[in-house]
Design a protein around this motif. Structure first.
Motif, PDB file in Angstrom:
ATOM      1  N   VAL A 120       0.849  -1.209   0.000  1.00 33.25           N
ATOM      2  CA  VAL A 120       0.000   0.000   0.000  1.00 33.25           C
ATOM      3  C   VAL A 120       0.883   1.257   0.000  1.00 33.25           C
ATOM      4  N   ASP A 121       0.572   2.158  -0.921  1.00 34.80           N
ATOM      5  CA  ASP A 121       1.413   3.333  -1.102  1.00 34.80           C
ATOM      6  C   ASP A 121       0.741   4.551  -0.460  1.00 34.80           C
ATOM      7  N   TYR A 122       1.231   4.921   0.714  1.00 34.55           N
ATOM      8  CA  TYR A 122       0.583   6.010   1.462  1.00 34.55           C
ATOM      9  C   TYR A 122       0.756   7.376   0.801  1.00 34.55           C
ATOM     10  N   MET A 123       1.736   7.482  -0.085  1.00 29.62           N
ATOM     11  CA  MET A 123       1.884   8.752  -0.813  1.00 29.62           C
ATOM     12  C   MET A 123       0.666   8.971  -1.705  1.00 29.62           C
ATOM     13  N   ASP A 124       0.142   7.853  -2.222  1.00 26.21           N
ATOM     14  CA  ASP A 124      -1.069   7.947  -3.041  1.00 26.21           C
ATOM     15  C   ASP A 124      -2.281   8.292  -2.186  1.00 26.21           C
ATOM     16  N   LEU A 125      -2.208   7.960  -0.912  1.00 23.61           N
ATOM     17  CA  LEU A 125      -3.333   8.287  -0.017  1.00 23.61           C
ATOM     18  C   LEU A 125      -3.442   9.809   0.146  1.00 23.61           C
ATOM     19  N   LEU A 126      -2.284  10.470   0.204  1.00 26.70           N
ATOM     20  CA  LEU A 126      -2.296  11.934   0.337  1.00 26.70           C
ATOM     21  C   LEU A 126      -3.000  12.571  -0.855  1.00 26.70           C
ATOM     22  N   THR A 127      -2.608  12.108  -2.060  1.00 28.71           N
ATOM     23  CA  THR A 127      -3.230  12.688  -3.267  1.00 28.71           C
ATOM     24  C   THR A 127      -4.699  12.258  -3.362  1.00 28.71           C
ATOM     25  N   LEU A 128      -4.991  11.050  -2.864  1.00 22.54           N
ATOM     26  CA  LEU A 128      -6.375  10.564  -2.919  1.00 22.54           C
ATOM     27  C   LEU A 128      -7.301  11.472  -2.096  1.00 22.54           C
ATOM     28  N   VAL A 129      -6.833  11.866  -0.920  1.00 23.76           N
ATOM     29  CA  VAL A 129      -7.639  12.763  -0.064  1.00 23.76           C
ATOM     30  C   VAL A 129      -7.839  14.107  -0.774  1.00 23.76           C
ATOM     31  N   LEU A 130      -6.769  14.593  -1.365  1.00 22.55           N
ATOM     32  CA  LEU A 130      -6.852  15.865  -2.092  1.00 22.55           C
ATOM     33  C   LEU A 130      -7.875  15.771  -3.236  1.00 22.55           C
ATOM     34  N   TYR A 131      -7.796  14.660  -4.008  1.00 21.71           N
ATOM     35  CA  TYR A 131      -8.714  14.478  -5.147  1.00 21.71           C
ATOM     36  C   TYR A 131     -10.165  14.394  -4.655  1.00 21.71           C
ATOM     37  N   LEU A 132     -10.347  13.731  -3.510  1.00 22.74           N
ATOM     38  CA  LEU A 132     -11.697  13.589  -2.961  1.00 22.74           C
ATOM     39  C   LEU A 132     -12.281  14.958  -2.611  1.00 22.74           C
ATOM     40  N   LEU A 133     -11.459  15.791  -2.010  1.00 20.56           N
ATOM     41  CA  LEU A 133     -11.916  17.132  -1.620  1.00 20.56           C
ATOM     42  C   LEU A 133     -12.254  17.964  -2.865  1.00 20.56           C
ATOM     43  N   ILE A 134     -11.413  17.871  -3.880  1.00 26.57           N
ATOM     44  CA  ILE A 134     -11.661  18.644  -5.106  1.00 26.57           C
ATOM     45  C   ILE A 134     -12.929  18.129  -5.805  1.00 26.57           C
ATOM     46  N   THR A 135     -13.103  16.785  -5.781  1.00 32.25           N
ATOM     47  CA  THR A 135     -14.320  16.213  -6.385  1.00 32.25           C
ATOM     48  C   THR A 135     -15.568  16.744  -5.680  1.00 32.25           C
ATOM     49  N   LEU A 136     -15.533  16.743  -4.352  1.00 34.51           N
ATOM     50  CA  LEU A 136     -16.685  17.245  -3.593  1.00 34.51           C
ATOM     51  C   LEU A 136     -16.930  18.720  -3.898  1.00 34.51           C
ATOM     52  N   TYR A 137     -15.850  19.467  -4.062  1.00 32.29           N
ATOM     53  CA  TYR A 137     -15.974  20.899  -4.383  1.00 32.29           C
ATOM     54  C   TYR A 137     -16.742  21.079  -5.698  1.00 32.29           C
ATOM     55  N   PHE A 138     -16.339  20.291  -6.718  1.00 29.05           N
ATOM     56  CA  PHE A 138     -17.028  20.404  -8.012  1.00 29.05           C
ATOM     57  C   PHE A 138     -18.454  19.855  -7.929  1.00 29.05           C
ATOM     58  N   ALA A 139     -18.615  18.748  -7.170  1.00 23.39           N
ATOM     59  CA  ALA A 139     -19.938  18.120  -7.066  1.00 23.39           C
ATOM     60  C   ALA A 139     -20.945  19.091  -6.452  1.00 23.39           C
ATOM     61  N   PHE A 140     -20.525  19.806  -5.405  1.00 28.00           N
ATOM     62  CA  PHE A 140     -21.467  20.721  -4.734  1.00 28.00           C
ATOM     63  C   PHE A 140     -21.724  21.986  -5.552  1.00 28.00           C
ATOM     64  N   GLN A 141     -20.999  22.143  -6.641  1.00 27.39           N
ATOM     65  CA  GLN A 141     -21.286  23.265  -7.548  1.00 27.39           C
ATOM     66  C   GLN A 141     -22.353  22.901  -8.583  1.00 27.39           C
ATOM     67  N   LEU A 142     -22.633  21.540  -8.665  1.00 30.02           N
ATOM     68  CA  LEU A 142     -23.657  21.114  -9.630  1.00 30.02           C
ATOM     69  C   LEU A 142     -25.030  21.593  -9.155  1.00 30.02           C
ATOM     70  N   PRO A 143     -25.854  22.133 -10.045  1.00 32.76           N
ATOM     71  CA  PRO A 143     -27.142  22.691  -9.606  1.00 32.76           C
ATOM     72  C   PRO A 143     -28.170  21.610  -9.239  1.00 32.76           C
ATOM     73  N   TYR A 144     -27.919  20.355  -9.668  1.00 32.36           N
ATOM     74  CA  TYR A 144     -28.963  19.330  -9.501  1.00 32.36           C
ATOM     75  C   TYR A 144     -28.463  18.108  -8.722  1.00 32.36           C
ATOM     76  N   LEU A 145     -27.519  18.281  -7.806  1.00 32.92           N
ATOM     77  CA  LEU A 145     -26.965  17.157  -7.060  1.00 32.92           C
ATOM     78  C   LEU A 145     -27.996  16.600  -6.066  1.00 32.92           C
ATOM     79  N   SER A 146     -28.203  15.271  -6.105  1.00 28.92           N
ATOM     80  CA  SER A 146     -29.130  14.667  -5.146  1.00 28.92           C
ATOM     81  C   SER A 146     -28.391  13.623  -4.307  1.00 28.92           C
ATOM     82  N   PHE A 147     -28.973  13.288  -3.165  1.00 25.07           N
ATOM     83  CA  PHE A 147     -28.372  12.315  -2.254  1.00 25.07           C
ATOM     84  C   PHE A 147     -28.299  10.939  -2.919  1.00 25.07           C
TER      85      PHE A 147
END
Lengths: 266, 319
Positions: A120-147
């Protein structure tokens, strides 16, 4: 019946492999810095490229900037999660050619604990967390996001990861059968990188090939389509059936490969 | 403990056609028989040496017995298990140590690899600590345990490999060339360790080695294998009796003896004044000794068996 003790033991072994992989990684601190720096540079360069494209146009084959960014981020999430979990696959060839795999086969655990999940490559975990945050940022900008869409997105991300797992198991099996890992894993990486952007931008038959022959669309694109609400249910069912079918095939190939293992280097 | 019946293993090997295009596009394969219908049994607490030239089938046998390789045909039963089924309960009772293989994590201290094996073999903390201490004591290597593996010498690394492999006190140990590449002192240490380990823990050990010293020091019984067939399966001491028809007479000539006046009635195998060596047929030994003592002025005479290595080499040549 699920054997709780077996799961607990496997989890402990996995945890130790991961801990020692981390200790090994930090033997070369400069290597860590260059690795993360290189990864982030490539990621932000491609995100910048997407910005650049949308500075000249309002939509990409009907997708807005936020939607195209969701495709890009979904690719990064699955690709990065696969690298985070399956980094050891990249080191499988030396294990085969040196005969070190012999000592994996005589251990009382499933070999995948070592050769698939053992690095398991923990360096990839750092970038994975970053990507997750950026994804959520873009997702919450969508006008029609549902649960529901968000839940389905998580389900299909997992499904994409199952397809990635099957591909990595196939790479391991081919590693035994033809002692080639580097080439097959690079072919996998090159093909999956097509999923960075919506496959709708390609014409037929390319779209068909990357949906049903190399299931990049099912693996990388479909979760994004679900999140932005532009999908059909039939394809969701196909993706789930396909993922488990491919996983089953990869396990059969693995069993065949182990049976044909010749133990080189002795 | 081990029962092997009619074991055969064939490998599929790429056949060279001396034509690059044919080798790439129309590749042909041939079957190579590594083990040809071999059968043998090994009892509990035995230490058996497997001897044979390169490619004879020794390592293949060990790999099949430990479940690494799948046999082409034949029946194997070890501790009540079929090895290739890889039953975890079977794998917990065996160990495989190979001089050319490394199971330790290269960048980290050996103690980390031991910890990993503690979890893999489900050894409780108390037993783990005792086993590490016991094994390290016999091998005299307690100080090396916390050094990164990459900083250890080959001999030191081999000691760590042995601890890692034997930590779970396996009933059955496969040793494939454990002393390969080691200096004479390290070889001796490893031999001493294996002998002590087997006596102390009553383990069954199967050993392959190219060094006859290993086999002579450790194994009472040997299985000699050549071209995939067993050509001898008995006590080591019986080899000379069964297969050597010659004795060696070593003579040291008297210092006062004048070499110029010396007439050698029998052609010696080796002669460099003052030493003469004769190889004679066992049946004619008394007659030859009589002849020598009557005709040669000597200060020392010894009669020896032919070296076991020579006898085995001869067996390989004949088989």
């Amino acid at each position: 019946m699920i054997n709780k003790n077996k799961i607990k033991r496997n989890w402990k072994i996995f945890w130790l492999f991961s801990k020692f992989a981390l200790k090994t990684t930090f033997q070369t601190r400069w290597g860590v810095a260059f690795f993360i720096g290189g990864k982030l540079m490539r990621f932000f360069f491609l995100l910048g490229f997407l910005f650049l494209v949308f500075s000249k146009t309002k939509s990409l084959y009907g997708y807005s900037f936020q939607e195209a960014a969701i495709f890009f981020m979904t690719f990064n999430l699955i690709d990065n999660a696969a690298q985070f979990l399956f980094r050891e696959v990249y080191r499988f060839r030396p294990l085969i050619t040196s005969g070190g795999f012999d000592l994996v086969l005589i251990k009382p655990y499933h070999p995948f604990l070592r050769i698939l999940l053992g690095g398991v490559d923990y360096m990839d975990l750092l970038t994975l967390v970053l990507y997750l945050l950026i994804t959520l940022y873009f997702a919450f900008q969508l006008p029609y996001l549902s649960f529901i869409n968000l839940l389905l997105y998580l389900l299909l991300l997992t499904n994409g990861l199952i397809i990635a797992t099957a591909f990595h198991v196939i790479v391991l099996a081919l590693g035994i059968l033809i002692t080639s890992v580097d080439h097959t894993i690079m072919i996998y990486r090159d093909i999956t990188s097509i999923g960075r952007f919506p496959l709708d931008i390609y014409r037929e038959p390319i779209r068909f090939v990357f949906t049903f022959v190399f299931p990049i669309a099912l693996m990388m694109n479909l979760p994004a389509q679900v999140l932005i609400g532009k999908f059909n249910w039939e394809l969701v069912v196909v993706a789930i059936v396909f993922a488990f079918g491919l996983l089953g095939f990869s396990m059969l190939l693995w069993k065949k490969a182990v049976k044909h293992y010749q133990s080189w280097g002795g | 403990m081990i029962s092997v019946k009619n074991l055969t293993k064939t490998y599929l090997v790429h056949k060279k056609q001396n034509n690059l295009l044919k080798d790439i596009f129309f590749r042909q394969y041939k079957k190579v028989v590594a083990l040809d219908d071999i059968s043998f049994d090994i009892r509990d607490n035995e230490l058996v040496g497997f001897i044979g030239p390169n490619g004879a089938g020794k390592t293949t046998t060990l790999k099949i017995l430990s479940g690494i390789l799948y046999p082409t045909s034949g029946n194997i039963n070890i501790l009540g298990y079929i090895p290739f089924s890889k039953n975890p309960e079977f794998l917990k009772q065996i160990a495989f140590v190979a001089g050319q293989r490394n199971q330790l994590i290269w960048d980290l201290p050996a103690s980390d690899s031991f910890k990993l094996n503690q979890e893999i073999y489900e050894i409780n903390e108390q037993e783990y600590k005792k086993n590490v201490a016991d094994l390290a004591e016999i091998l005299n290597c307690l100080k090396m345990i916390d050094k990164p593996v990459k900083t250890l010498s080959l001999g030191e690394r081999m000691k760590m490999e042995l601890i890692a492999a034997l930590l779970h006190r396996p009933k059955l140990v496969f040793l494939d060339e454990p002393t390969i590449g080691l200096d004479l002192f390290s070889q001796q240490n490893i031999r001493h360790f294996l002998k002590t380990y087997q006596q102390k823990y009553q383990a069954t050990i199967i050993l392959t080695s190219h060094y006859m010293e290993d086999v002579k020091a450790l194994a009472k019984r040997v299985i000699i294998i050549n071209h995939g067939k067993i050509i001898y399966n008995d006590q080591l001491k019986n080899i000379i009796e069964k297969y050597s028809s010659e004795k060696i007479i070593k003579i040291t000539l008297d210092d006062n003896c004048d070499e110029k006046n010396l007439t050698l009635k029998e052609k010696p195998f080796f002669y460099s004044f003052p030493e003469i060596i004769y190889k004679v047929d066992k049946k004619t030994l008394p007659e030859k000794i009589k002849m020598i003592t009557e005709t040669l002025p000597f200060s020392d005479l010894t009669v020896e068996d032919k070296p076991i290595e020579e006898v085995i080499k001869e067996m390989f040549r004949k088989s």
